[in-house]
Motif scaffolding. Structure first.
Motif, PDB file in Angstrom:
ATOM      1  N   ILE A 142      36.599  50.772  40.931  1.00 19.44           N
ATOM      2  CA  ILE A 142      35.240  51.040  40.888  1.00 19.44           C
ATOM      3  C   ILE A 142      34.607  52.633  41.038  1.00 19.44           C
ATOM      4  O   ILE A 142      34.073  53.345  40.061  1.00 19.44           O
ATOM      5  N   VAL A 196      27.037  51.734  39.369  1.00 23.03           N
ATOM      6  CA  VAL A 196      26.782  50.087  39.338  1.00 23.03           C
ATOM      7  C   VAL A 196      25.079  50.165  39.029  1.00 23.03           C
ATOM      8  O   VAL A 196      25.111  48.931  39.043  1.00 23.03           O
ATOM      9  N   GLN A 234      24.820  46.543  36.916  1.00 26.77           N
ATOM     10  CA  GLN A 234      23.316  46.118  37.416  1.00 26.77           C
ATOM     11  C   GLN A 234      22.413  45.753  36.074  1.00 26.77           C
ATOM     12  O   GLN A 234      21.854  44.777  35.937  1.00 26.77           O
TER      13      GLN A 234
END
Length: 313
Positions: free
Chosen positions: A245, A260, A264
């Motif tokens: 990531i 992130v 999501q």
């Protein structure tokens, strides 16, 4: 003292004899040395003379050998020159004979090649004529086939047009019948809804109407869609577990939290949610539970019934 005098007298008498002896020895020695020197000089001269004679002899032998070598070399050169001349004459003769044979062979080959060329040209002319005839025959066959194909295609096109016309007629007929059936079904449903509403007004029942139940229906995903969504979510979760990531966020020129957050939001956008009850349904159930069947004929209930009937129509 007397012995000394005698001894002295005796010594004076023997002195000349001793000197003569030494002188004699010296002379003898010198004579021997001189004789040896003369002998050595004679031997040296003899050796020098001998060496000089040997040198002269060697010079003479060397000159004779060189002269003999030169003569032999000259004879060898003369023989080689004669041999070369003979070889040259023989080579010239052979070359002349070879050239004559080559000229003869070239003349024969040229005559044979010209004959073969003329034969090949005649065969090629015949082959070209045959090919032209075959090409013309093939073109004629092709034209006849194309004519037949055009006729067949024209017939098929006419048949297809006729089928298309019949198909359009059938489709129009089916569409009209479908529209009539739809109108009939709509009228039938309206009639049933009206009858159901009238029977509900006359005989109130706690069971809700069919049109109310149909209005509450919500679209539900099929099992295939749910399985496909489950598989996609598993693959995305596995990819999320395996990926690096921080590196991907750096490559996309984003912060870690932004990357992130994007993941999501994307997952929330494609997630399939189960159907949730709405506040209208909950309110209707509460109102139905709070009112008794006898009070459903109140003016408010009558207004709700009339509005639902107008909506149904």
């Amino acid at each position: 003292g007397g012995r000394g005098e005698r001894g002295g007298g005796g010594g004076g008498e023997s002195m000349p004899e001793e000197i003569s002896r030494e002188e004699l020895k010296r002379l003898k020695r010198q004579a021997a040395i001189r004789a040896k020197e003369d002998d050595f000089e004679r031997k040296r001269k003899a050796e020098e003379e001998n060496k000089r004679d040997q040198l002269e002899q060697l010079k003479a032998e060397y000159e004779s050998q060189e002269k003999r070598k030169v003569e032999e070399r000259l004879k060898s050169l003369e023989k080689q020159a004669a041999a070369r001349s003979q070889r040259k004459q023989r080579t010239e003769k052979l070359n002349q004979k070879r050239e004559e044979k080559v000229v003869k062979k070239q003349c024969a080959w040229l005559e044979r090649a010209n004959g073969e060329i003329f034969d090949i040209m005649a065969e090629q002319d015949a082959e070209d004529e045959r090919l032209a005839q075959d090409v013309e025959a093939a073109r004629e066959r092709k034209r006849s086939k194309e004519q037949v194909l055009r006729a067949v295609k024209a017939e098929e096109r006419a048949l297809q047009q006729e089928l298309e016309f019949k198909r359009e007629e059938k489709n129009e007929e089916r569409a009209s019948q479908r529209a009539l059936r739809g109108i009939f079904e709509v009228d039938k449903l309206k009639t049933e809804a009206t009858e159901e509403l009238e029977s509900f007004i006359l005989n109130p029942d706690p069971v809700p109407l069919r049109q109310v139940l149909a209005g509450r229906m919500r679209p539900v995903p099929t099992v295939t869609e749910l399985l496909a969504a489950y598989k996609d979510q598993k693959e995305e979760l596995q990819e999320l577990v395996e990926q690096d990531i921080p590196t991907r966020a750096l490559l996309r020129n984003q912060t870690l939290f932004q990357y992130v957050r994007d993941i999501q939001m994307k997952a929330e956008a494609v997630r399939i949610r189960p159907p949730q009850p709405q506040m209208v349904d909950l309110g209707k159930s509460r109102n139905r539970a709070s009112h008794s069947p006898r009070k459903s004929t109140s003016p408010k209930a009558m207004r709700n019934t009339n509005s639902s009937m107008r909506f149904t129509r």
